[in-house]
Every structure is written in C-alpha cells, then in structure tokens.
Design an enzyme around this catalytic site. Structure first.
Site, PDB file in Angstrom:
ATOM      1  N   SER A 116      42.912  39.546  43.688  1.00  0.00           N
ATOM      2  CA  SER A 116      41.946  39.960  44.692  1.00  0.00           C
ATOM      3  C   SER A 116      42.579  40.982  45.655  1.00  0.00           C
ATOM      4  O   SER A 116      42.941  42.078  45.225  1.00  0.00           O
ATOM      5  CB  SER A 116      41.402  38.732  45.426  1.00  0.00           C
ATOM      6  OG  SER A 116      40.252  39.050  46.179  1.00  0.00           O
ATOM      7  N   ASP A 170      31.957  37.288  38.800  1.00  0.00           N
ATOM      8  CA  ASP A 170      32.636  37.319  40.093  1.00  0.00           C
ATOM      9  C   ASP A 170      31.664  37.730  41.199  1.00  0.00           C
ATOM     10  O   ASP A 170      31.168  38.859  41.199  1.00  0.00           O
ATOM     11  CB  ASP A 170      33.806  38.298  40.032  1.00  0.00           C
ATOM     12  CG  ASP A 170      34.756  38.177  41.211  1.00  0.00           C
ATOM     13  OD1 ASP A 170      34.295  37.792  42.303  1.00  0.00           O
ATOM     14  OD2 ASP A 170      35.952  38.464  41.042  1.00  0.00           O
ATOM     15  N   HIS A 201      35.300  34.191  40.799  1.00  0.00           N
ATOM     16  CA  HIS A 201      36.463  34.802  41.455  1.00  0.00           C
ATOM     17  C   HIS A 201      37.623  33.809  41.390  1.00  0.00           C
ATOM     18  O   HIS A 201      37.915  33.108  42.373  1.00  0.00           O
ATOM     19  CB  HIS A 201      36.107  35.146  42.905  1.00  0.00           C
ATOM     20  CG  HIS A 201      37.063  36.093  43.562  1.00  0.00           C
ATOM     21  ND1 HIS A 201      37.276  37.385  43.104  1.00  0.00           N
ATOM     22  CD2 HIS A 201      37.856  35.949  44.655  1.00  0.00           C
ATOM     23  CE1 HIS A 201      38.146  37.982  43.887  1.00  0.00           C
ATOM     24  NE2 HIS A 201      38.527  37.135  44.831  1.00  0.00           N
TER      25      HIS A 201
END
Length: 220
Positions: A116, A170, A201
C-alpha cells in the site's frame, strides 16, 4: 531522522536482506508472519528489516496521528499528493539502504518491498536509488509522483526486477491504480512482473507463494 526498525536476523551471516515497508497505520510487525511463511533456504540466511514510518497527522483520517510515510488528503490518490512527505520518506529509506550497505550487505543483495503506502514508497525510492538493488516488490499500491519518474529515476535500477501484485476487489487502492503503475513503468522501459488475486486490500497465500518463487529467482 533515522527510521526505527524491527529486524529479524538469521543465526548465521545473512546472504541477502529483505526490507519491507508497511502500509498506512501499521508498524511493520504485521509482516513478520509473511516473512515466516517464505521459504528462502535455497538463497541462504536472509535478514528481514521492517522500518516504522514516523507518526504524522493524516488528513483523510480527520487529522488523526498514525504511522504514515506521507499524508493523504483524499481518496483521489493522484491529486494533491504530499510531495514534501514523499520526498522526506524517500530520503529516510535511502539512508536505511545506505546503512544496510555500510553494514556489509551489497546493494545487489537487497530487495526493497512494500504494501500500500509502502508499495508507493518502494517504487518512489527504489527507482531513484543510485545503486543497483536485487529487486523491488510493490503490493496493493501505486506509483506516486508518476510524471516525475522519467526525469528523476536513476539508471542504476533501470533493469532491476520488479514484482507487482494487486487484489481485484481492492476498495482502498483500486486495481486500476496498480495497473496504471504497471503501464507507466512499461512505457519507461521497465518489465514489471504483474499478478492479480481475487482479494481485497490484503495479502493472500497465493501471492506469498508467487513472491517466494520470484525472490528465489532474483536472489539466486
């Protein structure tokens, strides 16, 4: 300011180092389980370094202070990028790489990885690092300051292997953002290895297994 790190050291002298950059609000410890799931015996002893981002106010989270590599102003990750925060964290990550090299690990035996926000920093810092790294791993992230990449990237890492992975469901960093990073890198002459998984995610075991095989290749 140097980064505080969580470090997993093998019993004997390491032959490679994996540096993993965490996501927003995490602290690095969440990747201990991933590292434990890897089987890198064929490489030899591997050291894992998990730096902790400094705490800062994050606008999208109502100004709440948490560990973050840079501020996020809103859900549109392309607009209003925190360039100052991105560049400061790049300097800190470069300093961490410099420290690892000064301690005896050659740059070409270091893999820089991230999830991320950590993925964003991996691509930002890794492509600009002036020594050739073993590889770059970007999980569920995107390419920040994308339009500056061509001018600012360093030739040392032009041929460095890149592993990119993203979840098709996601809701935090849309698949399209990860794919845009892949496409941008390809137009710049890189050859990222792209993986998609039916997840949100997060990480999944299939992703860890694919990463394991890739690490064995780049660290062989």
């Amino acid at each position: 300011m140097s980064l505080v790190t969580i470090e997993l050291n093998p019993a004997s002298a390491p032959r490679a180092t994996l540096i993993v950059l965490h996501g927003l609000g995490a602290d690095g410890a969440d990747f201990i389980q991933m590292f434990d799931a890897l089987d890198l015996d064929a490489v030899g002893p591997v050291r894992c370094v998990m730096p902790r981002a400094p705490e800062r106010a994050v606008t999208i989270n109502n100004g709440y202070r948490m560990r973050a590599w840079y501020d996020i102003a809103g859900s549109d990750l392309q607009r209003r990028e925190d360039e100052a925060g991105l560049r400061l964290s790049t300097q800190q990550i470069h300093a961490l790489l410099d420290r690892e090299i000064a301690n005896g690990m050659p740059a070409e035996r270091i893999v820089l990885a991230g999830f991320s926000q950590g993925c964003a920093m991996t691509l930002l810092a890794g492509l600009r690092y002036p020594q050739r790294l073993a590889g770059l791993v970007g999980m569920s992230g995107y390419l920040p300051l994308a339009e500056a990449t061509a001018a600012e990237r360093h030739s040392a890492n032009h041929n460095t292997p890149i592993f990119l992975a993203h979840g098709t469901r996601d809701p935090v960093v849309a698949l399209a953002r990860g794919a845009a990073a892949r496409d941008k890198l390809q137009t710049l002459g890189y050859a990222p290895e792209w993986h998609e998984y039916p997840m949100e995610h997060s990480l999944c075991m299939e992703e860890v297994q694919d990463l394991n095989q890739w690490l064995l290749q780049v660290l062989a």
